[in-house]
Motif scaffolding. Sequence first.
Motif, PDB file in Angstrom:
ATOM      1  N   ALA A 174      -2.499   4.754   6.093  1.00 16.47           N
ATOM      2  CA  ALA A 174      -1.112   5.035   6.453  1.00 16.47           C
ATOM      3  C   ALA A 174      -0.923   6.519   6.753  1.00 16.47           C
ATOM      4  O   ALA A 174      -0.169   6.900   7.665  1.00 16.47           O
ATOM      5  CB  ALA A 174      -0.177   4.597   5.328  1.00 16.47           C
ATOM      6  N   ARG A 199      -3.164   8.455   8.045  1.00 11.43           N
ATOM      7  CA  ARG A 199      -3.704   8.699   9.379  1.00 11.43           C
ATOM      8  C   ARG A 199      -2.705   8.276  10.458  1.00 11.43           C
ATOM      9  O   ARG A 199      -2.602   8.911  11.511  1.00 11.43           O
ATOM     10  CB  ARG A 199      -5.008   7.916   9.583  1.00 11.43           C
ATOM     11  N   LEU A 200      -1.975   7.180  10.203  1.00 17.44           N
ATOM     12  CA  LEU A 200      -1.101   6.609  11.211  1.00 17.44           C
ATOM     13  C   LEU A 200       0.306   7.195  11.191  1.00 17.44           C
ATOM     14  O   LEU A 200       0.936   7.352  12.242  1.00 17.44           O
ATOM     15  CB  LEU A 200      -1.020   5.089  11.019  1.00 17.44           C
ATOM     16  N   GLU A 201       0.816   7.482   9.982  1.00 14.00           N
ATOM     17  CA  GLU A 201       2.196   7.947   9.829  1.00 14.00           C
ATOM     18  C   GLU A 201       2.258   9.105   8.840  1.00 14.00           C
ATOM     19  O   GLU A 201       2.842   8.973   7.762  1.00 14.00           O
ATOM     20  CB  GLU A 201       3.095   6.817   9.342  1.00 14.00           C
ATOM     21  N   PRO A 202       1.679  10.239   9.162  1.00 18.15           N
ATOM     22  CA  PRO A 202       1.585  11.332   8.191  1.00 18.15           C
ATOM     23  C   PRO A 202       2.922  11.882   7.732  1.00 18.15           C
ATOM     24  O   PRO A 202       3.000  12.516   6.673  1.00 18.15           O
ATOM     25  CB  PRO A 202       0.776  12.400   8.942  1.00 18.15           C
ATOM     26  N   GLU A 203       3.999  11.617   8.496  1.00 23.42           N
ATOM     27  CA  GLU A 203       5.302  12.171   8.130  1.00 23.42           C
ATOM     28  C   GLU A 203       6.177  11.188   7.351  1.00 23.42           C
ATOM     29  O   GLU A 203       7.343  11.493   7.086  1.00 23.42           O
ATOM     30  CB  GLU A 203       6.039  12.630   9.396  1.00 23.42           C
ATOM     31  N   ARG A 204       5.639  10.026   6.988  1.00 24.32           N
ATOM     32  CA  ARG A 204       6.417   9.129   6.123  1.00 24.32           C
ATOM     33  C   ARG A 204       6.827   9.885   4.867  1.00 24.32           C
ATOM     34  O   ARG A 204       6.034  10.669   4.321  1.00 24.32           O
ATOM     35  CB  ARG A 204       5.590   7.901   5.731  1.00 24.32           C
ATOM     36  N   GLU A 243       8.408   7.290  -2.320  1.00 26.92           N
ATOM     37  CA  GLU A 243       8.839   6.253  -1.367  1.00 26.92           C
ATOM     38  C   GLU A 243       8.431   4.889  -1.933  1.00 26.92           C
ATOM     39  O   GLU A 243       7.322   4.408  -1.677  1.00 26.92           O
ATOM     40  CB  GLU A 243       8.205   6.480   0.007  1.00 26.92           C
TER      41      GLU A 243
END
Length: 336
Positions: free
Chosen positions: A178, A180-185, A265
């Motif tokens: 996650a 790698r795909l969405e570092p700003e979550r 989160e």
Amino acid sequence: MADGSSGARPSGEDALIARLFAPIATHAGALGLKDDAALLSVPAGHELVLTKDALVAGVHFFADDPPEAIARKAMRVNLSDLAAKGARPLGVMLAFAIPPDMDASALDAFARGIGADAALYDAPLLGGDTVRTPGPFTVSLTAIGAVPTGEMVRRTDARAGQAIVVSGTIGDAALGLALRLEPERPGLAALSEEERAFLLDRYLLPRPRLPLIRALREHASAAMDVSDGLVGDLAKMLAASGIGGEIDAARVPLSPAARRAVEAEPALLEVALTGGDDYEILAAVPHHALSRFHTVATTAGIGVSVIGHTVEGQGLTVRDGEGAPLSFAQGSFSHF
């Protein structure tokens, strides 16, 4: 793999094998990679355990991952399957398809990764095949192991009234993906650089739990590795054994990095519980054997946690800290 030595000029494939893989295929059964097959003796009083996994760029790893890490991941996901069966490695057979953009230095690094883990896990390279492909880069590896006759730990032999146990920590690899795909979550952005590096490493380099093979053979009724997600894989094991189970999400072991992400989160808890690539061991252990199982595992340097129990009936119930059942959009990763 065979280098085709016959006095004739070697082909490009033969030269590649001779340069990259013959030096690391030192086991006698590999026959110096000069034949079309390997020769392996089955240890007395043992049976063979065989497993095979394929990894494809863009599906199981990122195309720009370091070639050495891709090689080690291919080794480790297969060795993890052997570990879950209580089998020690005897060797591996490697096949891979090389795309046009993979240059000599990348191939060198890939071979180094295979050699490093072959030595680290005492899983010698015995042979295989190399081919060209327009893409993507694809690796297929077969791992061969041995287990004392009649002692392989199956996923079908769990019984109601047993503890559900898992090794290590869960969700690190899924959170690394996650990241790698969405570092700003929000939950991932809250992590320190050290925590982010830890999760990324857990995704890139699994840890096959081979030190657990004795504990599993001696004390587990059933086991499998967590490759596609804890919730989905446990559901598979329960279904294969014809029983049900309950686990407490609060008892699922999380690393400090994963716990920090989930606290920042809460939605990331579902990612941790259902995401793949943990390669931890999931087992059903009779309650009377729990203490011994824990002792053997701890002595081997692997932490284990009881997260629930098996029950009569069908299905898996996951409860939160208040005892309420949780539901998930998808229990595990699936290709289909």
